[in-house]
Motif scaffolding. Structure first.
Motif, PDB file in Angstrom:
ATOM      1  N   LYS A  30       0.851  -5.629  11.632  1.00  0.00           N
ATOM      2  CA  LYS A  30       1.450  -4.902  10.514  1.00  0.00           C
ATOM      3  C   LYS A  30       2.583  -5.736   9.939  1.00  0.00           C
ATOM      4  O   LYS A  30       3.178  -6.551  10.638  1.00  0.00           O
ATOM      5  CB  LYS A  30       2.005  -3.557  10.977  1.00  0.00           C
ATOM      6  N   ASP A  31       2.886  -5.493   8.674  1.00  0.00           N
ATOM      7  CA  ASP A  31       4.035  -6.175   8.085  1.00  0.00           C
ATOM      8  C   ASP A  31       5.304  -5.407   8.429  1.00  0.00           C
ATOM      9  O   ASP A  31       5.250  -4.370   9.112  1.00  0.00           O
ATOM     10  CB  ASP A  31       3.860  -6.380   6.577  1.00  0.00           C
ATOM     11  N   LYS A  32       6.448  -5.875   7.961  1.00  0.00           N
ATOM     12  CA  LYS A  32       7.732  -5.267   8.320  1.00  0.00           C
ATOM     13  C   LYS A  32       7.900  -3.851   7.768  1.00  0.00           C
ATOM     14  O   LYS A  32       8.768  -3.105   8.201  1.00  0.00           O
ATOM     15  CB  LYS A  32       8.893  -6.151   7.875  1.00  0.00           C
ATOM     16  N   PHE A  33       7.043  -3.468   6.825  1.00  0.00           N
ATOM     17  CA  PHE A  33       7.087  -2.121   6.255  1.00  0.00           C
ATOM     18  C   PHE A  33       6.096  -1.183   6.925  1.00  0.00           C
ATOM     19  O   PHE A  33       5.987  -0.020   6.563  1.00  0.00           O
ATOM     20  CB  PHE A  33       6.821  -2.173   4.747  1.00  0.00           C
ATOM     21  N   GLY A  34       5.331  -1.707   7.890  1.00  0.00           N
ATOM     22  CA  GLY A  34       4.355  -0.894   8.608  1.00  0.00           C
ATOM     23  C   GLY A  34       2.962  -0.902   8.014  1.00  0.00           C
ATOM     24  O   GLY A  34       2.078  -0.191   8.487  1.00  0.00           O
ATOM     25  N   LYS A  35       2.757  -1.690   6.963  1.00  0.00           N
ATOM     26  CA  LYS A  35       1.431  -1.774   6.341  1.00  0.00           C
ATOM     27  C   LYS A  35       0.488  -2.570   7.249  1.00  0.00           C
ATOM     28  O   LYS A  35       0.819  -3.656   7.714  1.00  0.00           O
ATOM     29  CB  LYS A  35       1.521  -2.465   4.982  1.00  0.00           C
ATOM     30  N   ASN A  55      -3.169 -12.460   2.282  1.00  0.00           N
ATOM     31  CA  ASN A  55      -1.795 -12.246   2.706  1.00  0.00           C
ATOM     32  C   ASN A  55      -1.266 -13.459   3.468  1.00  0.00           C
ATOM     33  O   ASN A  55      -1.891 -13.928   4.414  1.00  0.00           O
ATOM     34  CB  ASN A  55      -1.742 -10.995   3.583  1.00  0.00           C
TER      35      ASN A  55
END
Length: 108
Positions: A30-35, A55
């Motif tokens: 996941k990315d830092k935003f939770g995506k 990405n």
């Protein structure tokens, strides 16, 4: 087998992926935003993954993973492939998947 699982878990964890609480052979990134960026499933010496290949974070992760783990042939789901006795084919139009075991069933 136990030590191989620990090595696998350590490599994925070191690179920033998280092991699934429901399936110990599945990892997600996941990315830092939770995506959700990528999912990985490992079965013995085969792996299956889906990811946002555009990405930059995914590209960095895969580059680092390939430096740590030797991979054989990579196949694109839009061309179809076999994995653990199942045939996978992804539509280029709507990105849906067809998963069948017809070759296996024909042998029964």
């Amino acid at each position: 087998v136990g030590s191989e699982m620990c090595i696998r878990d350590r490599v994925f964890s070191e690179l920033g992926a998280t092991v699934s609480k429901m399936e110990p052979a599945m990892f997600y990134l996941k990315d830092k935003f939770g995506k959700l960026l990528a999912l990985f499933v490992i079965h013995v010496d085969d792996s299956l993954f889906t990811a946002d290949m555009e990405n930059a974070e995914v590209q960095r992760f895969l580059k680092k993973l390939k430096e740590k783990v030797k991979f054989g042939e990579t196949k694109d789901a839009r061309d179809g492939f076999m994995y653990c006795g199942r045939w996978y084919l992804q539509s280029s139009e709507d990105h849906s998947f067809e998963v069948t075991m017809s070759k296996y069933a024909d042998k029964l």
